[in-house]
Enzyme design. Structure first.
Site, short mmCIF file in Angstrom:
data_model
loop_
_atom_site.label_atom_id
_atom_site.label_comp_id
_atom_site.label_asym_id
_atom_site.label_seq_id
_atom_site.Cartn_x
_atom_site.Cartn_y
_atom_site.Cartn_z
N SER A 464 0.86 -1.18 0.00
CA SER A 464 0.00 0.00 0.00
C SER A 464 0.90 1.22 0.00
O SER A 464 2.10 1.13 0.24
CB SER A 464 -0.91 0.02 1.23
OG SER A 464 -0.16 0.25 2.41
N ASN A 467 -2.39 5.76 1.63
CA ASN A 467 -3.83 5.46 1.66
C ASN A 467 -4.03 3.96 1.66
O ASN A 467 -4.19 3.33 0.61
CB ASN A 467 -4.53 6.12 0.47
CG ASN A 467 -6.03 5.97 0.52
OD1 ASN A 467 -6.56 5.20 1.32
ND2 ASN A 467 -6.72 6.69 -0.34
N ASP A 468 -4.02 3.36 2.85
CA ASP A 468 -4.15 1.91 2.95
C ASP A 468 -5.48 1.40 2.42
O ASP A 468 -5.61 0.23 2.08
CB ASP A 468 -4.00 1.47 4.42
CG ASP A 468 -2.61 1.75 4.96
OD1 ASP A 468 -1.64 1.45 4.26
OD2 ASP A 468 -2.50 2.28 6.08
N SER A 469 -6.49 2.26 2.37
CA SER A 469 -7.82 1.80 2.00
C SER A 469 -7.92 1.41 0.53
O SER A 469 -8.90 0.77 0.14
CB SER A 469 -8.86 2.88 2.31
OG SER A 469 -8.71 3.99 1.45
#
Length: 780
Positions: A464, A467-469
């Site tokens: 990632s 922004n891990d999302s």
């Protein structure tokens, strides 16, 4: 609806009703033995590491919310009526309620049934115990016979085991010895050192309970414990089960009479030390002095930077609460809060490397040590582990594309603040063996990024980026991050300035070559009006005007400007679009239009619904970089509008909408696409704190330490008549006076330094040497 107000003189936030939309928290302690406490005394205690040295329990995602805590029950022995001194957990109707969250302490004052109580909770500096410094007053107009019951629920030392394994309770023992409760929650297995939980008081003790289930009773809760209801402790010890700490004391009060007393909860490493600890903690004169020391310590911390601007909200945040939050975030990274469980987050490499920015002006030596600790979990390849646990000194995670880059700006900021160039030569180990200088750690990290690029020459996402999302974007490991590209370019720019300043010709040539590679590459990310977020594994653009959703992302625009790569036309175009498409009343949203659903095959990688966090929410952390970018572009009014939109205190009268504490920043608020627009989450421990403090003081107010001197470069709103600022810089208290700019975007032309004129906006550090105080007046 309004739930409280700011008491500026006493540096407190005063909560005037207990039923806040979420528990409004405070932190106690100073990075060692510490705790968190809500406006109703919910929360927990731990010793330096809430995951591996937890003392008391706090239950997440449970109802009733915000339990357990540190409670004092009061029972009228004549009527049988009982209540709690902190509203929770009994929640009996009250005659008066007030909670004052201060810096390092919390005071909760209530009156029920004519009995006034006031408890101040705090942890003395350098001690391993919490004090409940209390008073009780009989305002009922008649004599009263009362009984007091204290209560905490002890935890197994390993928080993860405590919440996931049934067997942990079989290793928990407790007994009351000479009116002191001693809890052993580890039975000789705690790898981080033996710790016994202790509860004591200076009141006469007429009963106790260590067995939680017997004190509370079957099918009951903290709201109606059977021992309190019946008015009698059960005198229970525990041989292997759930443990609480409760001491009961009978008390008679004449009409108008007041009594002072203390309870304490803490730890010792040897049972024999318990009596001495309790005696010290419950000594009233010593306890009062300890609170004065805490207040004085925080006063000294805040004095490192004080501002007086035309904006009162900015003043109250920067002068008190924002600086306080930065210190708490520095202490606890994303480890433990009302939202973080204290189990899996630890000190994040990327998180804590950013958190040092908010305390660098006041705690530079500690920031330096934190940087070194984090560098020690970097691998020799240049990539870093993601998380470090301070008690066990273990690390985990890694293979993210951004972690290792954050260290560069942190090190450069430290050197600018202190002039400690020798730091670059200090040796720090690699996580996988061997060691290297700090300088080599920085260079190797940036080289790792350049060595791991995709088909377009843009850095690979790896597991990632920040922004891990959207980690699903790289499930086949070929996606490229535009954000990390500009982050790396900014890092190369910073190292280029550093190496040039110190005369490191070899590494300057390396940094210039790296930056030139970025310059020759960046236009592949230009989409016509703004910069792309990424290239997908398929080679498709992400964050492009060609798509219906996810057209424009905030972060690539901000970091492009921070990198100094784009032309003025490109940079202003990008931020014109940011302002038009992303700005709302609480700041800038992450991107627009937000993804309508999770559908990776259709370039939709967000698992969150629209308007939540990184899917079109107001991700406050990212707003900080946008403010810096606006100041670099000279867009002073826009910069301040974004800053002001995100100020926590502006939420004070909208608490039912925004939910979280109005005295600290949160990580995110729900965006306009969500039906609960404005609702906040993840308050206290967020990178928003350090970056926005850094941004406000160094880029809006423009007091910016540089190598061997100060740059004075304010970027303030046109409506301001000026401001003053006191700021410690290398042991000199600098008083900066900035008047009204004569033309919009006017730059500082000269500085009057104790009356002597210095041309330009740079003040050499040598002019400050030997001075305790200096006056700096900026001329436009």
């Amino acid at each position: 609806m309004n739930y409280g107000y700011f008491d500026i003189e006493n540096k407190e936030y005063v909560i005037t009703r207990p039923d806040t939309p979420t528990p409004w928290m405070n932190y106690l302690g100073n990075g060692g033995f510490s705790g968190m406490i809500s406006n109703n005394a919910g929360g927990l205690l731990f010793d330096g590491d809430p995951g591996n040295r937890r003392l008391t329990r706090y239950k997440y995602n449970s109802l009733p919310v915000d339990r357990p805590g540190r409670y004092l029950y009061i029972r009228d022995m004549e009527s049988g009526e009982y209540w709690s001194a902190t509203w929770q957990p009994v929640m009996k109707p009250y005659e008066f309620y007030e909670c004052r969250h201060g810096l390092g302490y919390t005071t909760i004052k209530t009156q029920t049934s004519g009995i006034e109580t006031e408890i101040t909770y705090y942890i003395p500096e350098g001690k391993k115990y919490e004090i409940w410094n209390a008073k009780i007053v009989n305002n009922s107009g008649r004599p009263r016979k009362l009984k007091l019951f204290s209560y905490v629920e002890f935890s197994y030392f390993n928080a993860s085991v405590d919440v996931t394994a049934e067997w942990a309770r079989y290793e928990m023992l407790a007994e009351c010895v000479d009116d002191i409760i001693i809890c052993d929650s580890a039975v000789e297995v705690c790898p981080t050192g033996k710790m016994y939980g202790i509860m004591g008081t200076n009141l006469p003790v007429d009963g106790y309970d260590c067995y939680r289930d017997r004190f509370i009773g079957a099918y009951r809760s903290e709201s109606n414990p059977i021992a309190v209801e019946q008015g009698q402790s059960l005198n229970t010890n525990v041989g292997a089960d759930q443990i609480c700490g409760s001491l009961s004391s009978s008390m008679e009060l004449a009409a108008g009479e007041r009594k002072d007393f203390i309870f304490t909860v803490g730890i010792v490493d040897d049972k024999k030390k318990a009596p001495a600890m309790v005696a010290e903690a419950t000594n009233k004169p010593l306890a009062d002095v300890a609170l004065c020391v805490i207040k004085a310590s925080w006063d000294a911390h805040l004095e490192n930077c004080q501002v007086n601007t035309p904006d009162g909200d900015m003043n109250k945040m920067l002068n008190i609460w924002h600086a306080y939050q930065c210190k708490m975030t520095f202490d606890w990274s994303r480890f433990i809060s009302f939202y973080e469980r204290g189990i899996v987050r630890g000190w994040g490499f990327r998180d804590s490397m950013q958190d040092v920015l908010g305390v660098m002006h006041a705690l530079a030596p500690r920031a330096k040590e934190r940087i070194k600790t984090l560098l020690s979990i970097q691998r020799s390849s240049g990539n870093a582990r993601s998380v470090y646990y301070p008690a066990t000194k273990k690390s985990e995670g890694g293979d993210r594309s951004d972690d290792h880059i954050w260290s560069i700006f942190s090190v450069c900021t430290y050197i600018r603040e202190t002039g400690d160039y020798d730091f670059l030569e200090e040796m720090v180990p690699w996580e996988d063996g061997g060691e290297a200088t700090v300088r080599e750690h920085l260079i190797r990290g940036l080289n790792f990024t350049r060595e791991n690029v995709g088909d377009h020459g843009i850095p690979n996402f790896l597991n990632s980026d920040w922004n891990d999302s959207i980690c699903a974007i790289n499930k086949d490991r070929k996606a490229e991050s535009g954000f990390v590209f500009f982050q790396a370019a900014h890092a190369a720019y910073e190292l280029k300035l550093l190496f040039k300043h110190i005369g490191d010709a070899r590494n300057l040539a390396w940094a210039e070559d790296y930056y030139e590679w970025c310059r020759n590459t960046y236009n592949i990310l230009w989409d016509g009006k703004w910069f792309l977020r990424a290239y997908l594994s398929t080679g498709e653009k992400f964050g492009t005007d060609e798509d219906e959703e996810n057209k424009i992302f905030l972060n690539p625009q901000s970091w492009a400007v921070l990198s100094r790569l784009p032309s003025a036309e490109q940079a202003n175009s990008a931020f014109d679009e940011v302002y038009k498409r992303l700005f709302c009343e609480f700041g800038l949203i992450s991107h627009a239009p937000a993804s309508s659903k999770y559908f990776p095959e259709k370039k939709s990688f967000m698992a969150f619904p629209r308007g939540i966090k990184e899917n079109g929410g107001v991700f406050c952390h990212a707003n900080t970089w946008a403010v810096i970018a606006e100041t670099l572009l000279g867009r002073n009014n826009e910069a301040f509008e974004i800053y002001r939109a995100s100020l926590p205190c502006r939420r004070n009268d909208r608490a039912e909408q925004t939910l979280i504490e109005p005295y600290v920043y949160g990580s995110a608020q729900l965006g306009p696409d969500h039906e609960r627009f404005g609702a906040g989450s993840n308050s206290w421990l967020t990178g928003t704190a350090s970056w926005m403090y850094f941004t406000a003081t160094q880029y809006i107010l423009g007091f910016r330490p540089d190598y061997d001197g100060l740059v004075i470069d304010p970027c303030i709103p046109d409506s301001w008549d000026g401001f003053t600022m006191k700021r410690n810089y290398r042991g000199t208290e600098c008083t900066l006076t900035v008047g009204k700019r004569n033309t919009p975007n006017a730059k500082v032309k000269a500085l009057l330094v104790d009356g002597a004129r210095v041309e330009g906006n740079f003040l050499p550090a040598k002019l400050l040497e030997g001075k305790r105080n200096v006056s700096i007046i900026a001329e436009f």
